[in-house]
Design an enzyme around this catalytic site. Structure first.
Site, mmCIF file in Angstrom:
data_model
loop_
_atom_site.group_PDB
_atom_site.id
_atom_site.type_symbol
_atom_site.label_atom_id
_atom_site.label_comp_id
_atom_site.label_asym_id
_atom_site.label_seq_id
_atom_site.Cartn_x
_atom_site.Cartn_y
_atom_site.Cartn_z
ATOM 1 N N HIS A 213 0.899 -1.156 -0.078
ATOM 2 C CA HIS A 213 -0.095 0.079 -0.097
ATOM 3 C C HIS A 213 0.901 1.305 -0.126
ATOM 4 O O HIS A 213 1.870 1.176 0.643
ATOM 5 C CB HIS A 213 -0.663 -0.306 1.144
ATOM 6 C CG HIS A 213 -1.846 1.344 1.215
ATOM 7 N ND1 HIS A 213 -2.906 1.563 0.597
ATOM 8 C CD2 HIS A 213 -1.738 2.387 1.868
ATOM 9 C CE1 HIS A 213 -3.440 2.666 0.931
ATOM 10 N NE2 HIS A 213 -2.589 3.157 1.579
ATOM 11 N N ASP B 229 -15.331 2.265 6.931
ATOM 12 C CA ASP B 229 -14.341 3.226 6.387
ATOM 13 C C ASP B 229 -14.744 4.108 5.302
ATOM 14 O O ASP B 229 -14.416 5.294 5.280
ATOM 15 C CB ASP B 229 -13.048 2.756 5.895
ATOM 16 C CG ASP B 229 -12.108 3.804 5.410
ATOM 17 O OD1 ASP B 229 -11.599 4.422 6.342
ATOM 18 O OD2 ASP B 229 -12.131 3.645 4.293
ATOM 19 N N ARG C 174 -14.830 12.629 7.357
ATOM 20 C CA ARG C 174 -13.770 13.289 7.794
ATOM 21 C C ARG C 174 -13.408 14.280 6.903
ATOM 22 O O ARG C 174 -12.989 15.354 7.223
ATOM 23 C CB ARG C 174 -12.604 12.309 8.074
ATOM 24 C CG ARG C 174 -12.890 11.252 9.280
ATOM 25 C CD ARG C 174 -11.658 10.174 9.334
ATOM 26 N NE ARG C 174 -10.231 10.637 8.798
ATOM 27 C CZ ARG C 174 -9.545 9.711 8.193
ATOM 28 N NH1 ARG C 174 -9.848 8.454 7.870
ATOM 29 N NH2 ARG C 174 -8.509 10.227 8.060
ATOM 30 N N SER D 71 -7.959 3.613 8.930
ATOM 31 C CA SER D 71 -8.666 3.865 7.824
ATOM 32 C C SER D 71 -7.732 2.858 6.819
ATOM 33 O O SER D 71 -8.339 1.814 6.284
ATOM 34 C CB SER D 71 -8.530 5.278 7.213
ATOM 35 O OG SER D 71 -9.019 5.361 5.749
ATOM 36 N N LYS E 282 -8.877 -1.702 5.664
ATOM 37 C CA LYS E 282 -9.268 -2.109 4.171
ATOM 38 C C LYS E 282 -8.109 -3.089 3.967
ATOM 39 O O LYS E 282 -8.440 -4.133 3.328
ATOM 40 C CB LYS E 282 -8.853 -0.605 3.418
ATOM 41 C CG LYS E 282 -10.176 -0.087 3.366
ATOM 42 C CD LYS E 282 -10.037 1.323 2.425
ATOM 43 C CE LYS E 282 -9.176 2.290 2.914
ATOM 44 N NZ LYS E 282 -9.249 3.704 2.829
HETATM 45 N N1 URA Z 1 -6.022 6.954 2.550
HETATM 46 C C1 URA Z 1 -6.825 6.230 3.478
HETATM 47 O O1 URA Z 1 -7.189 5.187 3.032
HETATM 48 N N2 URA Z 1 -7.390 6.544 4.495
HETATM 49 C C2 URA Z 1 -7.018 7.903 5.092
HETATM 50 O O2 URA Z 1 -7.582 8.347 6.213
HETATM 51 C C3 URA Z 1 -6.160 8.689 4.408
HETATM 52 C C4 URA Z 1 -5.419 8.092 3.157
#
Ligand code: URA
Length: 435
Positions: A84, A163, A170, A185, A189
């Site tokens: 990621h 999320d 947010r 977050s 995922k």
């Molecule tokens: N990427 C994400 O998946 N979540 C965040 O809060 C910020 C960047």
């Protein structure tokens, strides 16, 4: 004992730790639409100011992770590893990386995102390949993983739905820039993807989410600690995003550059980062005895065409035209190009990634709002990199466009290059590794 939201909000506002039951209640009920946005907004702002301790963070992340389906890939043997990136400009690394790692025998179930704002998204890049379908069903994706050792898909609606709701809230309540909220977050995922191990590319600098190295370092440590407490092996690389990565910024343009890397070439920074991240993934996948061996394996599959062949197979499995691997001219191309010329002689001291990203956005290579359409063909091709010596009037970039946004893009590009009489001090692409 019933849980009352005003009490939970007050507790966090006053700097106290929330109980696991309170956290799970909040995430479950918010996902089920039974708590109004205004109460969660207040709680998020209290978290923004007072943070979450390690235990709260683990429970918060776990509750988000279990708000939807958690994938498993037991039908595929081996340690499943993903990567990621926190996002940058010209960051196409996932595209050469995923097939290269899979060609070394490590299964890669990769779920990626779309570009929003100044950062590009892997899904938009893949969709510039004619026919490539990123919205496969989970069953179809699993079948591709079993056959080819890698899939490249988008997030489905059922993965970590908490999320999706929390991120949208947010975004409009000034609570994005919070390390525990960002970390939970991302990790909710990733953990829902059914991986065993993860490599993180946490970017710092002008074109990154975290501009300061220290903030990126704190985020990287938090991400790694969540993963490890969830019994996943996690490595993190802190990498420089003070200049665009590689020479291409734009969807089909970045696929072209990825093909260069898969052909054993490509710009040094893109190749180096692909090899380094890939070596960490191969090591975590236990296909190499040490880092040097893992590095040699990734270099070999980039140089001998195995990673390219696997990419072609995966494109075909996703419904795309695999012939682009042999003939990149089959990718969409813009109808017009405009050159950007150096305004002074000297060394290229800086290429501002935000200005390059804004130029690409101006010609519709990215999206400002979620629902915007992306032009697959447009973008920016850099003709120089930081440290190169140029003379006034030399071509430093080429804008690829289809008529729209040209003058705005050129304004950005004309201000993107800083020149110097002395060569800039080179900075390494990888600043720190957490293993
Ligand atoms: N990427 C994400 O998946 N979540 C965040 O809060 C910020 C960047």
């Amino acid at each position: 004992m019933s849980i009352r939201l005003p009490d939970v909000i007050r507790k966090k506002r006053d700097g106290k730790a929330l109980a696991p039951l309170e956290i799970r209640y909040v995430i479950e009920q918010y996902t089920a639409d039974t708590i109004p946005d205004y109460q969660i907004s207040a709680l998020l702002m209290a978290i923004y100011f007072n943070g979450l301790n390690g235990e709260e963070l683990d429970v918060w992340t776990d509750a988000m992770l279990h708000s939807g389906v958690v994938l498993t890939h037991n039908h595929v043997p081996g340690i499943k590893v993903d990567k990621h990136s926190t996002g940058g400009v010209g960051d196409k690394i996932s595209i050469p990386l995923a097939p290269a790692v899979a060609a070394c025998g490590v299964p890669v179930p990769m779920i990626s995102g779309r570009g929003l704002g100044h950062t590009g998204g892997t899904l938009d890049k893949l969709e510039s390949i004619p026919g490539f379908n990123v919205q496969l069903s989970i069953d179809d994706a699993k079948a591709i993983l079993q056959k080819h050792g890698v899939f490249l898909i988008g997030q489905t609606r059922d993965v970590a739905p908490a999320d999706r709701k929390l991120y949208a809230l947010r975004d409009v309540t000034g609570t994005v820039e919070s390390i525990p909220l960002i970390a939970s977050s991302i990790m909710s995922k990733k953990l829902a993807e059914g991986i065993d191990a993860l490599v993180l590319d946490v970017k710092f600098g002008k074109g990154a989410f975290m501009r300061r190295f220290e903030d990126a370092q704190a985020l990287a440590r938090t991400l790694v600690s969540i993963g490890r407490r969830a019994d996943k092996e996690v490595h993190a690389l802190l990498t420089d995003m003070n200049a665009p990565l590689g020479r291409m910024v734009g969807n089909a343009l970045e696929i072209r550059e990825s093909l260069d890397v898969l052909n054993g070439g490509g710009p040094d920074d893109v190749r180096a980062l692909t090899v380094a991240l890939g070596a960490h993934m191969v090591l975590l996948g236990k296909k190499a005895a040490n880092f040097d061996e893992a590095t040699a394996m990734i270099e070999a599959v980039l140089n001998n065409g195995k990673a390219l062949q696997l990419f072609a197979d995966v494109i075909a499995a996703h419904g795309g035209n695999a012939a682009i691997c042999e003939n990149p001219d089959l990718l969409p191309a813009a109808s017009q190009t405009t050159s950007v010329l150096a305004s002074a002689s000297g060394f290229v001291a800086e290429i501002d990634p935000m200005k390059v990203a804004m130029a690409a956005l101006s010609v519709n290579a990215g999206r400002v709002r979620k629902e915007d359409a992306v032009d697959p063909a447009t973008g920016v091709e850099l003709k120089v990199q930081v440290g190169d010596r140029v003379v006034v009037g030399a071509e430093v970039a080429m804008l690829h466009h289809n008529g729209a946004g040209e003058s705005e893009a050129l304004q950005y590009l004309n201000g993107a290059f800083a020149m110097s009489d002395v060569p800039p001090v080179p900075s390494p692409i990888i600043r720190e590794q957490i293993v």
